[in-house]
Design a protein around this motif. Structure first.
Motif, short mmCIF file in Angstrom:
data_model
loop_
_atom_site.label_atom_id
_atom_site.label_comp_id
_atom_site.label_asym_id
_atom_site.label_seq_id
_atom_site.Cartn_x
_atom_site.Cartn_y
_atom_site.Cartn_z
N ASP A 140 0.90 -1.24 0.05
CA ASP A 140 -0.17 0.17 -0.06
C ASP A 140 0.65 1.21 -0.06
N THR A 141 0.19 2.31 0.14
CA THR A 141 0.80 3.69 0.04
C THR A 141 1.14 4.35 1.35
N SER A 142 0.78 3.54 2.52
CA SER A 142 0.99 3.89 3.99
C SER A 142 2.41 4.22 4.32
N GLY A 143 3.44 3.46 3.56
CA GLY A 143 4.80 3.43 4.14
C GLY A 143 5.05 2.48 5.04
N GLY A 144 4.04 1.62 5.38
CA GLY A 144 4.12 0.35 6.40
C GLY A 144 4.35 -0.82 5.46
N LEU A 145 4.41 -0.78 4.00
CA LEU A 145 4.59 -1.90 3.31
C LEU A 145 3.50 -3.13 3.56
N ILE A 146 2.27 -2.60 3.68
CA ILE A 146 1.22 -3.58 3.89
C ILE A 146 0.90 -4.25 2.82
N VAL A 147 0.79 -5.48 2.53
CA VAL A 147 0.53 -6.28 1.35
C VAL A 147 -0.83 -6.02 0.92
N ILE A 148 -1.30 -5.87 -0.20
CA ILE A 148 -2.51 -5.61 -0.78
C ILE A 148 -2.93 -6.39 -1.87
N ASN A 149 -1.97 -7.11 -2.47
CA ASN A 149 -2.13 -7.91 -3.36
C ASN A 149 -0.99 -9.02 -3.41
N GLN A 150 -1.29 -10.37 -3.55
CA GLN A 150 -0.44 -11.30 -3.70
C GLN A 150 -0.67 -12.28 -4.86
N ASP A 151 0.30 -12.50 -5.49
CA ASP A 151 -0.03 -13.39 -6.87
C ASP A 151 0.94 -14.28 -6.81
N ASP A 152 0.16 -15.77 -6.82
CA ASP A 152 1.26 -16.93 -6.79
C ASP A 152 1.09 -17.68 -7.92
N THR A 153 0.59 -17.18 -9.03
CA THR A 153 0.18 -17.88 -10.41
C THR A 153 1.43 -18.86 -10.64
N TYR A 154 2.75 -18.28 -10.53
CA TYR A 154 3.86 -18.85 -10.81
C TYR A 154 4.65 -19.55 -9.73
N SER A 155 4.00 -20.24 -8.77
CA SER A 155 4.45 -20.57 -7.52
C SER A 155 5.17 -21.83 -7.50
N ASN A 156 4.83 -22.38 -8.67
CA ASN A 156 5.33 -23.89 -9.19
C ASN A 156 5.47 -23.86 -10.54
N THR A 157 6.66 -23.62 -11.11
CA THR A 157 6.75 -23.36 -12.42
C THR A 157 8.03 -23.87 -13.12
N THR A 158 8.43 -23.87 -14.34
CA THR A 158 9.57 -24.13 -14.83
C THR A 158 9.75 -23.02 -15.96
N LEU A 159 10.67 -21.87 -16.03
CA LEU A 159 10.80 -20.95 -16.74
C LEU A 159 12.32 -20.87 -17.20
N LYS A 160 12.96 -20.25 -18.13
CA LYS A 160 13.96 -20.30 -18.67
C LYS A 160 14.13 -18.92 -19.01
N ASN A 161 15.88 -18.33 -19.23
CA ASN A 161 16.13 -17.05 -19.73
C ASN A 161 15.28 -16.69 -20.87
N GLY A 162 14.82 -15.54 -20.78
CA GLY A 162 13.91 -15.12 -22.06
C GLY A 162 12.54 -15.33 -22.08
N ASP A 163 12.07 -16.15 -20.96
CA ASP A 163 10.63 -16.40 -20.89
C ASP A 163 9.80 -15.29 -20.23
N VAL A 164 8.63 -15.07 -20.23
CA VAL A 164 7.88 -13.51 -19.89
C VAL A 164 6.79 -14.51 -18.88
N ALA A 165 6.54 -13.48 -17.70
CA ALA A 165 5.64 -13.83 -16.74
C ALA A 165 4.75 -12.75 -16.79
N THR A 166 3.54 -12.71 -16.60
CA THR A 166 2.41 -11.66 -16.69
C THR A 166 1.79 -11.52 -15.25
N PHE A 167 1.73 -10.36 -14.69
CA PHE A 167 0.78 -10.28 -13.60
C PHE A 167 -0.03 -9.12 -13.73
N LYS A 168 -1.25 -9.10 -13.17
CA LYS A 168 -2.44 -8.25 -13.20
C LYS A 168 -2.12 -7.47 -11.92
#
Length: 277
Positions: A140-168
């Motif tokens: 967030d914007t409070s300065g307290g670094l409170i997490v407001i969004n967590q995306d674990d889409t790639y929590s278990n993946t296999t990616l190589k150099n040059g691959d692209v990951a997308t996050f909303k």
């Protein structure tokens, strides 16, 4: 009578006087740029396409000092004894050390201070690393670094150099019909990416885990897009970015005014003599 007969009338030349001339000129247009009447904006991307650039390390940081960016953090290490990269130590000390913000940061955005050995510059070749997980967090914007969004889409993946990951981004949920001050719970103040990879130790032949932790915060200034395609930090390079909504990131207002100043130029009378007929 004699004088009148000897001196006939003489036709004198006609004198023509030219009129005065007046010229009016216009000064160049004056352009005035003003800032939108908002104190807080969301100009960060609504979607991130992040290309893996595993030949880089934390000495690569295009975000440092960029418009719209506040602080950046980066460390790259392998599992072992505790040691951080020079950039991470320096910025962590400036941003959090010695005040309550450090406690907030540890409680909310975890920098995960574990047994990591800093990887020396160019120690790893990109093709030697296989990315096995990526975590995307927004705080967030409070300065307290409170997490407001967590995306674990790639929590278990296999990616190589040059691959692209997308996050909303959670900012995609901002409602243009609601004031931004009433939506601070979905207004990003920054991002943290954690990339973990697997590689083989050339000396021991054993598998080891390497990690790149990247964090940056936004100023949330209006009219300033903080990221652009092609910028890099650590193992990541930004690809196509979906821009922020104009409703929450208005461009500076440009007002053009034209000032007309009449200028009079006087031409002296010009005498023209016309021959008599």
């Amino acid at each position: 009578l004699a004088q009148a007969l000897c001196c006939p009338p003489v036709n004198l030349p006609e004198t023509i006087v030219a009129p005065l001339t007046t010229t009016t000129t216009t000064e160049p247009a004056t352009t005035i740029t003003t800032t939108p009447p908002l104190d807080l904006c969301s100009c960060s991307p609504r979607e991130y396409n992040i290309k893996l650039n595993l030949d880089q390390d934390c000495d690569v940081d295009d975000l440092d000092g960029a418009p719209g960016i506040d602080l950046t953090f980066c460390f790259l290490g392998s599992y072992g004894s505790l040691s951080f990269g020079k950039r991470f130590v320096r910025r962590l000390g400036q941003g959090f050390s010695g005040n309550s913000d450090r406690q907030l940061a540890t409680r909310h955005i975890e920098f995960e201070i574990e047994d990591f050995t800093r990887i020396k510059e160019r120690e790893l070749a990109g093709d030697d690393v296989e990315i096995i997980s990526i975590q995307f967090l927004e705080f967030d914007t409070s300065g307290g670094l409170i997490v407001i969004n967590q995306d674990d889409t790639y929590s278990n993946t296999t990616l190589k150099n040059g691959d692209v990951a997308t996050f909303k981004s959670i900012s995609d949920n901002l409602d243009p019909d609601v004031p931004i001050e009433d939506q601070l719970d979905i207004l990003p103040g920054g991002v943290q990416l954690t990339l973990r990879g697997r590689t083989i130790d050339e000396v021991t032949g054993e598998e080891k885990i390497v990690s790149n932790r990247i964090t940056w915060s936004y100023t949330n200034a209006c009219g300033v897009e903080p990221l652009e395609a092609g910028q890099s930090i650590g193992w990541t390079t930004f690809g196509e970015l979906e821009p922020a909504s104009e409703a929450f990131c208005p461009a500076p207002v440009t007002t053009t005014t034209t000032t007309t100043t009449p200028t009079t130029t006087t031409t002296e009378e010009e005498t023209t003599t016309k021959a008599p007929e």
